[in-house]
Every structure is written in structure tokens, then in C-alpha cells.
Scaffold this motif. Structure first.
Motif, PDB file in Angstrom:
ATOM      1  N   TRP A  52       4.221  49.019  15.268  1.00  0.00           N
ATOM      2  CA  TRP A  52       3.537  49.557  16.452  1.00  0.00           C
ATOM      3  C   TRP A  52       4.086  48.936  17.731  1.00  0.00           C
ATOM      4  O   TRP A  52       4.379  49.640  18.701  1.00  0.00           O
ATOM      5  CB  TRP A  52       2.032  49.320  16.336  1.00  0.00           C
ATOM      6  N   ARG A  53       4.248  47.627  17.728  1.00  0.00           N
ATOM      7  CA  ARG A  53       4.754  46.943  18.931  1.00  0.00           C
ATOM      8  C   ARG A  53       6.182  47.379  19.254  1.00  0.00           C
ATOM      9  O   ARG A  53       6.513  47.610  20.412  1.00  0.00           O
ATOM     10  CB  ARG A  53       4.680  45.434  18.749  1.00  0.00           C
ATOM     11  N   GLN A  54       7.020  47.467  18.225  1.00  0.00           N
ATOM     12  CA  GLN A  54       8.403  47.892  18.464  1.00  0.00           C
ATOM     13  C   GLN A  54       8.446  49.336  18.946  1.00  0.00           C
ATOM     14  O   GLN A  54       9.241  49.688  19.797  1.00  0.00           O
ATOM     15  CB  GLN A  54       9.252  47.719  17.210  1.00  0.00           C
ATOM     16  N   MET A  55       7.573  50.166  18.412  1.00  0.00           N
ATOM     17  CA  MET A  55       7.518  51.559  18.840  1.00  0.00           C
ATOM     18  C   MET A  55       7.195  51.650  20.331  1.00  0.00           C
ATOM     19  O   MET A  55       7.696  52.531  21.036  1.00  0.00           O
ATOM     20  CB  MET A  55       6.454  52.311  18.031  1.00  0.00           C
ATOM     21  N   ARG A  56       6.395  50.744  20.833  1.00  0.00           N
ATOM     22  CA  ARG A  56       5.993  50.755  22.236  1.00  0.00           C
ATOM     23  C   ARG A  56       7.003  50.059  23.151  1.00  0.00           C
ATOM     24  O   ARG A  56       6.892  50.098  24.366  1.00  0.00           O
ATOM     25  CB  ARG A  56       4.619  50.072  22.388  1.00  0.00           C
ATOM     26  N   ASN A  57       8.011  49.405  22.568  1.00  0.00           N
ATOM     27  CA  ASN A  57       9.005  48.684  23.355  1.00  0.00           C
ATOM     28  C   ASN A  57      10.024  49.671  23.911  1.00  0.00           C
ATOM     29  O   ASN A  57      10.730  50.333  23.167  1.00  0.00           O
ATOM     30  CB  ASN A  57       9.699  47.645  22.473  1.00  0.00           C
TER      31      ASN A  57
END
Length: 118
Positions: free
Chosen positions: A56-61
Motif C-alpha cells: 500500500w505504501r509503495q503504491m502511494r509513492n
């Protein structure tokens, strides 16, 4: 209609693979579908949250610190693919070339790449 464990895992992984495909153009938008896929996959995992949170965090990066959009695009999709591999391992699926190609093919059916004119 009933769907079995393997069917849920497959659909959820395809949903995440779609995000990897979208990441080459821009950071994927958060969606309830992605959140649901992550929750379903977490439910079938050994219980560790890290691979799902990391995805999720990488997707938002947006990789905005990169010097060019070409580099940012490459980093977004490559890093998100690495996180997808972590999710796959968390649910007991080894990310082999055949498995990754199958997921990528499914994602391209939904989000076909456009041809760039020279």
C-alpha cells in the motif's frame, strides 16, 4: 455464486497486478478494490501485516524525488512489483516467472498499454 480460497487469492493478486501495470504511467489511485484485495490476501496469510502495508505504501509513492519522469516511472513499477512478490510469498505463492507472467497478462487485459508514436 461461491468462490473458493484459490479463486479469491487469484482475483486479489490480479487486482494488485493491475496496480503494478498502472504504476508505470502514474502512482495508482487508492481504491476500495485494492484495499479489499489486500485484506483478503492478509486473511489467507500467516498474519504478518508488513507485506500488505508495504504494498500500500509503495503504491502511494509517486517517486517524485527522481530526476526524470522516466526514472520515476521505472522505479514506481519496479518497486511495486517487488512488494507484490512479498504479498505473494505471504500467501504461500512463490513468485516464479510463470506466475508473474500470468498476473501481468491478466492486468494487461484490463489496462492495455498504448503504443507510443516515435
Amino acid at each position: 455464486m461461491r468462490i473458493d480460497r484459490e479463486g479469491l487469492i487469484e482475483l486479489s493478486l490480479k487486482t494488485l497486478a493491475e496496480q503494478v501495470e498502472l504504476a508505470s504511467a502514474a502512482p495508482p489511485r487508492p481504491s476500495h478494490g485494492v484495499r479489499l484485495a489486500l485484506k483478503v490476501l492478509h486473511m489467507f496469510s500467516a498474519g504478518e501485516q508488513a507485506p500488505f502495508v508495504d504494498f500500500w505504501r509503495q503504491m502511494r509513492n509517486d517517486e517524485s524525488v527522481m530526476k526524470t519522469e522516466t526514472i520515476a516511472s521505472y522505479c514506481r513499477s519496479t518497486h511495486l512489483q517487488a512488494q507484490l512478490r512479498g504479498v505473494m510469498r505471504a500467501v504461500g505463492i512463490e513468485p516464479t516467472v510463470a506466475v508473474e507472467q500470468s498476473l501481468a497478462h491478466a492486468a494487461l487485459k484490463i489496462y492495455p498499454r498504448t503504443k507510443v508514436k516515435p
